[in-house]
Write a protein that holds these residues in place. Structure first.
Motif, PDB file in Angstrom:
ATOM      1  N   VAL A 190       3.643   0.435   2.643  1.00  0.00           N
ATOM      2  CA  VAL A 190       3.316  -0.561   3.661  1.00  0.00           C
ATOM      3  C   VAL A 190       3.291  -1.928   2.988  1.00  0.00           C
ATOM      4  CG1 VAL A 190       1.577  -1.363   5.297  1.00  0.00           C
ATOM      5  CG2 VAL A 190       1.931   1.083   4.981  1.00  0.00           C
ATOM      6  N   THR A 225      -6.528  -9.999   6.483  1.00  0.00           N
ATOM      7  CA  THR A 225      -7.628  -9.432   5.706  1.00  0.00           C
ATOM      8  C   THR A 225      -7.169  -9.034   4.312  1.00  0.00           C
ATOM      9  OG1 THR A 225      -8.763  -8.672   7.681  1.00  0.00           O
ATOM     10  CG2 THR A 225      -9.314  -7.561   5.643  1.00  0.00           C
ATOM     11  N   VAL A 226      -5.997  -8.440   4.224  1.00  0.00           N
ATOM     12  CA  VAL A 226      -5.502  -8.016   2.910  1.00  0.00           C
ATOM     13  C   VAL A 226      -5.360  -9.233   1.996  1.00  0.00           C
ATOM     14  CG1 VAL A 226      -3.579  -6.959   1.670  1.00  0.00           C
ATOM     15  CG2 VAL A 226      -4.400  -5.936   3.795  1.00  0.00           C
ATOM     16  N   LEU A 241       5.278  -2.515   9.188  1.00  0.00           N
ATOM     17  CA  LEU A 241       5.348  -3.085   7.842  1.00  0.00           C
ATOM     18  C   LEU A 241       5.881  -2.063   6.839  1.00  0.00           C
ATOM     19  CD1 LEU A 241       2.017  -5.100   7.879  1.00  0.00           C
ATOM     20  CD2 LEU A 241       4.340  -5.973   8.147  1.00  0.00           C
ATOM     21  N   GLN A 297     -16.038  -9.364   9.012  1.00  0.00           N
ATOM     22  CA  GLN A 297     -15.956  -9.363  10.471  1.00  0.00           C
ATOM     23  C   GLN A 297     -17.124  -8.650  11.139  1.00  0.00           C
ATOM     24  OE1 GLN A 297     -12.137  -8.015  11.718  1.00  0.00           O
ATOM     25  NE2 GLN A 297     -12.750  -7.624  13.817  1.00  0.00           N
ATOM     26  N   PRO A 300      -4.857   2.864  -2.932  1.00  0.00           N
ATOM     27  CA  PRO A 300      -3.414   2.832  -2.666  1.00  0.00           C
ATOM     28  C   PRO A 300      -2.808   1.427  -2.769  1.00  0.00           C
ATOM     29  CG  PRO A 300      -4.591   2.898  -0.599  1.00  0.00           C
ATOM     30  CD  PRO A 300      -5.627   3.003  -1.691  1.00  0.00           C
ATOM     31  N   GLU A 312      -1.718 -12.367  14.715  1.00  0.00           N
ATOM     32  CA  GLU A 312      -2.156 -11.200  15.459  1.00  0.00           C
ATOM     33  C   GLU A 312      -2.733 -10.144  14.527  1.00  0.00           C
ATOM     34  OE1 GLU A 312       0.850 -10.279  19.042  1.00  0.00           O
ATOM     35  OE2 GLU A 312       1.771 -11.031  17.223  1.00  0.00           O
ATOM     36  N   SER A 313      -3.343  -9.148  15.141  1.00  0.00           N
ATOM     37  CA  SER A 313      -3.921  -8.051  14.385  1.00  0.00           C
ATOM     38  C   SER A 313      -2.854  -7.351  13.535  1.00  0.00           C
ATOM     39  CB  SER A 313      -4.535  -7.049  15.366  1.00  0.00           C
ATOM     40  OG  SER A 313      -5.374  -6.186  14.681  1.00  0.00           O
ATOM     41  N   GLY A 314      -3.192  -7.056  12.298  1.00  0.00           N
ATOM     42  CA  GLY A 314      -2.290  -6.289  11.441  1.00  0.00           C
ATOM     43  C   GLY A 314      -1.253  -7.120  10.710  1.00  0.00           C
ATOM     44  N   GLY A 361      -1.779  -8.999   8.097  1.00  0.00           N
ATOM     45  CA  GLY A 361      -2.061  -9.122   6.670  1.00  0.00           C
ATOM     46  C   GLY A 361      -3.094 -10.160   6.301  1.00  0.00           C
ATOM     47  N   HIS A 394      -7.957 -14.712  14.776  1.00  0.00           N
ATOM     48  CA  HIS A 394      -6.737 -14.539  15.555  1.00  0.00           C
ATOM     49  C   HIS A 394      -6.815 -15.371  16.834  1.00  0.00           C
ATOM     50  CE1 HIS A 394      -9.061 -10.855  16.940  1.00  0.00           C
ATOM     51  NE2 HIS A 394      -9.072 -11.672  17.954  1.00  0.00           N
ATOM     52  N   THR A 414       1.348   4.747   1.079  1.00  0.00           N
ATOM     53  CA  THR A 414       0.781   5.701   2.042  1.00  0.00           C
ATOM     54  C   THR A 414       1.682   6.925   2.125  1.00  0.00           C
ATOM     55  OG1 THR A 414       1.969   4.837   3.950  1.00  0.00           O
ATOM     56  CG2 THR A 414      -0.133   3.789   3.431  1.00  0.00           C
ATOM     57  N   PHE A 450       0.837  -1.195   0.000  1.00  0.00           N
ATOM     58  CA  PHE A 450       0.000   0.000   0.000  1.00  0.00           C
ATOM     59  C   PHE A 450       0.873   1.246   0.000  1.00  0.00           C
ATOM     60  CE2 PHE A 450      -2.792  -3.209   1.729  1.00  0.00           C
ATOM     61  CZ  PHE A 450      -4.004  -2.921   1.133  1.00  0.00           C
ATOM     62  N   ALA A 504       2.029  -4.925   3.332  1.00  0.00           N
ATOM     63  CA  ALA A 504       1.015  -5.613   4.133  1.00  0.00           C
ATOM     64  C   ALA A 504       1.092  -7.127   3.950  1.00  0.00           C
ATOM     65  CB  ALA A 504      -0.371  -5.105   3.772  1.00  0.00           C
ATOM     66  N   GLU A 552     -12.664 -13.454  10.128  1.00  0.00           N
ATOM     67  CA  GLU A 552     -13.011 -13.260  11.534  1.00  0.00           C
ATOM     68  C   GLU A 552     -14.524 -13.106  11.714  1.00  0.00           C
ATOM     69  OE1 GLU A 552     -10.473 -11.026  13.915  1.00  0.00           O
ATOM     70  OE2 GLU A 552      -8.863 -10.855  12.446  1.00  0.00           O
TER      71      GLU A 552
HETATM   72  N1  LIG Z   1      -5.965   0.659   2.515  1.00  0.00           N
HETATM   73  C1  LIG Z   1      -4.829   0.537   3.205  1.00  0.00           C
HETATM   74  N2  LIG Z   1      -3.904   1.511   3.179  1.00  0.00           N
HETATM   75  C2  LIG Z   1      -2.751   1.387   3.871  1.00  0.00           C
HETATM   76  N3  LIG Z   1      -2.452   0.356   4.650  1.00  0.00           N
HETATM   77  C3  LIG Z   1      -3.334  -0.645   4.729  1.00  0.00           C
HETATM   78  C4  LIG Z   1      -4.561  -0.618   4.020  1.00  0.00           C
HETATM   79  N4  LIG Z   1      -5.245  -1.748   4.297  1.00  0.00           N
HETATM   80  C5  LIG Z   1      -4.466  -2.452   5.142  1.00  0.00           C
HETATM   81  N5  LIG Z   1      -3.311  -1.813   5.396  1.00  0.00           N
HETATM   82  C6  LIG Z   1      -2.226  -2.270   6.266  1.00  0.00           C
HETATM   83  O1  LIG Z   1      -1.976  -3.595   6.010  1.00  0.00           O
HETATM   84  C7  LIG Z   1      -1.601  -4.269   7.194  1.00  0.00           C
HETATM   85  C8  LIG Z   1      -2.343  -5.564   7.326  1.00  0.00           C
HETATM   86  O2  LIG Z   1      -3.707  -5.288   7.577  1.00  0.00           O
HETATM   87  P1  LIG Z   1      -4.829  -6.413   7.666  1.00  0.00           P
HETATM   88  O3  LIG Z   1      -6.119  -5.704   7.752  1.00  0.00           O
HETATM   89  O4  LIG Z   1      -4.656  -7.392   6.575  1.00  0.00           O
HETATM   90  O5  LIG Z   1      -4.509  -7.115   9.050  1.00  0.00           O
HETATM   91  P2  LIG Z   1      -5.289  -8.301   9.737  1.00  0.00           P
HETATM   92  O6  LIG Z   1      -4.303  -9.409   9.870  1.00  0.00           O
HETATM   93  O7  LIG Z   1      -6.541  -8.601   9.008  1.00  0.00           O
HETATM   94  O8  LIG Z   1      -5.585  -7.731  11.163  1.00  0.00           O
HETATM   95  P3  LIG Z   1      -6.915  -7.804  12.052  1.00  0.00           P
HETATM   96  O9  LIG Z   1      -6.782  -8.991  12.916  1.00  0.00           O
HETATM   97  O10 LIG Z   1      -6.842  -6.541  12.833  1.00  0.00           O
HETATM   98  O11 LIG Z   1      -8.078  -7.849  11.113  1.00  0.00           O
HETATM   99  C9  LIG Z   1      -1.841  -3.333   8.350  1.00  0.00           C
HETATM  100  O12 LIG Z   1      -0.598  -2.859   8.813  1.00  0.00           O
HETATM  101  C10 LIG Z   1      -2.612  -2.201   7.724  1.00  0.00           C
HETATM  102  O13 LIG Z   1      -2.209  -0.984   8.294  1.00  0.00           O
END
Ligand SMILES: Nc1ncnc2c1ncn2[C@@H]1O[C@H](COP(=O)(O)OP(=O)(O)OP(=O)(O)O)[C@@H](O)[C@H]1O
Ligand code: SF4
Ligand SMILES: [Mg+2]
Lengths: 319, 322
Positions: free
Chosen positions: B21, B48-49, B282, B98, B62, B42-44, B46, B214, B16, B14, B23, B181
């Motif tokens: 980032v 969801t991405v 990241l 979620q 982005p 854990e949260s963040g 990647g 998670h 930014t 991404f 991800a 989730e």
């Molecule tokens: N649109 C975006 N622009 C910039 N960064 C992004 C965007 N979407 C996600 N990210 C970044 O990508 C990383 C991974 O995010 P993601 O949502 O995949 O985490 P996750 O594992 O699903 O966490 P959670 O358990 O909180 O859902 C994070 O650091 C987030 O800040």
């Protein structure tokens, strides 16, 4: 629903009464006398003048006059203009069509600009189109209508001579020609009002759409495999319409207020110019009637906004 | 046999204001037909991405798919034009998000929203699609389904809305269901019910499931295979049994230790062990092993070269030099 509307209308009665009391008192306290003109006219003998004043009850105490006005009003008698010597309701009905025509068409123009431009800009944030639209909207919104109105008159009437700058109700033509003349004289006031309002609504539509576009349910809609056009129309614009429609309805009274200025500039014989001339001439019955009509408009559009809001948003219930 | 979904070397970055980032930074995930695979982390990290990239639902820009392939039944989805991608969404691969409270459009009835999906892919009449929507609601055990199709989302509780989302996702019989989730936002008792529903749906309809979570506890109950992600990378992959019996990666070991054990907590005061420290940025991921800053076995070599995901035992991979 019907019950809710009825309740709201009942609540409106005391507010309308309150407004009329305040208006009446202010007008009574204001300096000036509708008979000033007669007083200085040597052709009218003093005893005739006194008899006339007595017959109209002008020198009675304020509360007596107010209740006389109110009972007459409740019976559908809107009073009699001191200056033009015509029934007030006649006068208003005469002036209303021009105002409604100009305001109606300009608001349609405003929406016809604001909706597509606002939606298109918001779905492409920070694109060239969005930036141009934003800049133009900002300019259009910052320029007061009396300024753009005069500018247009200078350009299209004075310099180029394309359009008439005085609005006439007595166009001596028939058929197509009458329509053509009418169109020519309506263009400028409609453009001035429509562009101004369109600019401010474009900004509003854009931000309302931007607020919806990042919501989760839009991603859901995309995940369903819907075409982008359907996602935009059914899941973004439809939801963004809730605040937009409400705001448009709430702004309508202000639009009527703003039209007063435009009517003065283009000399449109509408209800706004009627109010101004009545104020200048201390024509109390006309001032009361016109402001009362405005007060009713405010209440009507507030109610309309609420009803539309509930109709567009299933989460609102009126029970 | 080719897997149903085969993600290979996927990198999603991404752009930014602060920089790039990373991800998702080189992820491989394979899912077979009818299989349930779980992604934990854990949260963040990647998750969801990764899931959103499979359906190409990430905002671009982005976001950008920098490298890798997403093979669905052998065909790469990454270069697929938008129109062909739409035919995949919900029909082949469906997703449940979620947040049940915000995932449905508040201005349409749940029936209309389910029917919209059905009509998009099956070309049914409005009436037939509505009937099918009611059947789907009944399938996900919403009481009084034929009446509730004409209710709006706000008339449902969170758990019921998640059932609606599941009904919508399954309405076109997808081959793969991604659940991101799906229980995190719900009460504990409701969580169990939704997981049970997912298991039951899977048994009846036979689709493959990618369950993102998670919570290690959820993994143990539902999945056959587990993928552990950390800071945009896969750090371990194994069957559920192998993962819980012999976790290879120190991060996985930490995750397992942090599962609340109700049975133990009641009898003896066992402290829940959270992994100290937090996920690295990241933006500029550290060189070498990304877990080094939090690892109790860290060695100098860990910080020089990135450990690759290698097979430590048959079917059990981990990215750790240990
Ligand atoms: N649109 C975006 N622009 C910039 N960064 C992004 C965007 N979407 C996600 N990210 C970044 O990508 C990383 C991974 O995010 P993601 O949502 O995949 O985490 P996750 O594992 O699903 O966490 P959670 O358990 O909180 O859902 C994070 O650091 C987030 O800040
Ligand atoms: S590679 Fe080193 S730092 Fe990374 S998990 Fe293994 S032991 Fe820990
Ligand atoms: Mg997530």
């Amino acid at each position: 629903m019907a019950q809710y509307i009825l309740r709201r209308l009942l609540i409106a009665i005391p507010s309308l009464l309150g407004i009329s009391v305040i208006l009446f008192t202010v007008l009574a306290l204001a300096p000036g006398d509708p008979f000033e003109e007669l007083a200085t006219n040597p052709a009218i003998p003093p005893d005739v003048r006194a008899a006339l004043r007595a017959s109209l009850g002008i020198d009675d105490p304020v509360h007596i006059r107010y209740f006389r006005w109110l009972t007459a009003m409740l019976q559908g008698n809107w009073g009699f203009s001191f200056v033009s010597r015509v029934d007030v309701d006649q006068l208003i009905l005469q002036r209303l069509p021009a105002t409604l025509l100009v305001i109606g068409t300009s608001q349609i123009l405003a929406l016809a600009i604001a909706l597509p431009v606002g939606v298109f800009a918001a779905t492409r944030p920070y694109s060239v189109f969005d930036q141009v639209a934003n800049t133009l909207a900002f300019i259009g919104f910052s320029l007061p209508t009396f300024f753009t109105g005069l500018l247009m008159i200078l350009l299209f009437s004075v310099t180029l001579g394309w359009l008439p700058f005085v609005y006439r109700t007595d166009i001596d033509a028939t058929g197509w020609r009458w329509w053509w003349e009418h169109l020519r004289q309506t263009i400028m006031p409609v453009l001035v009002l429509g562009l101004f309002q369109g600019a401010s609504w474009t900004r509003f539509v854009r931000s309302a759409v931007l607020d919806v576009i990042r919501l989760d349910h839009v991603t859901t809609a995309r995940s369903k495999g819907l075409p982008e056009s359907r996602v935009t129309m059914r899941h973004v614009v439809r939801n963004a319409l809730i605040p937009v429609v409400t705001l448009v309805a709430l702004q309508m009274p202000a639009v009527f207020g703003g039209a007063i200025v435009t009517e003065q500039i283009f000399r449109i014989p509408g209800i706004g110019s009627l109010l101004i001339s009545a104020i200048l001439a201390n024509d109390t019955p006309v001032i009361m009637a016109v402001t009362f009509v405005f007060a009713c408009l405010v209440i009507f559009f507030n109610l309309l906004a609420d009803v539309l809001y509930g109709w567009l948003d299933p989460r609102i219930s009126y029970s | 046999m080719t897997p149903l979904l085969d993600i290979k070397g996927l990198k999603v970055h991404f752009q930014t204001d602060d920089g790039m980032v990373r991800a998702v930074d080189g992820v491989d995930i394979a899912i077979n037909r009818g299989e349930t695979v779980s992604i934990v982390g854990e949260s963040g990290c990647g998750k969801t991405v990764t899931a959103m990239t499979v359906l190409k639902l990430i905002a671009m820009p982005p976001g950008r798919i920098v490298a890798g392939q997403v093979l669905f039944e052998g065909h790469d989805l990454v270069p697929l034009p938008a129109e062909d991608m739409r035919a995949i969404r919900s029909k082949q691969i469906a997703i449940v998000f979620q947040e049940p409270m915000t995932s449905l459009n508040p201005v349409y009835t749940v029936g209309e929203q389910i029917a919209e999906t059905i009509r998009q892919h099956e070309g049914m009449s409005k009436r037939a699609a509505m009937t099918r929507a009611a059947e789907m609601l009944a399938l996900v055990q919403i009481p009084n389904a034929h009446k509730r199709v004409s209710d709006y989302p706000h008339q449902f509780s969170g758990g019921m809305r998640q059932r609606v989302m599941i009904a919508m996702a399954l309405s076109c019989n997808p081959k793969l269901l991604i659940a991101d989730e799906p229980t995190t936002a719900l009460d504990v008792t409701i969580q169990a019910q939704i997981l049970e529903l997912l298991n039951e749906m899977k048994q009846r309809l036979g689709m493959a499931v990618l369950l993102i979570t998670h919570a290690m506890g959820v993994v143990a109950e539902t999945a056959q295979r587990v993928i552990v992600m950390y800071a945009g990378k896969v750090v371990e992959e194994a069957t559920v049994e192998a993962l819980f019996a012999t976790p290879r990666h120190p991060y996985t070991q930490g995750l397992i230790r942090s599962i609340p054990r109700i049975d133990l907590a009641a009898t003896q005061h066992v402290r829940l062990e959270a992994i100290p420290g937090s996920v690295p940025s990241l933006l500029n991921p550290p060189v070498g092993c990304r877990f080094a800053a939090r690892c109790r076995y860290v060695m100098p070599e860990c910080r020089t070269a990135e450990p690759l995901l290698v097979e430590k035992a048959p079917g059990h991979k981990a990215a750790c030099i240990l």
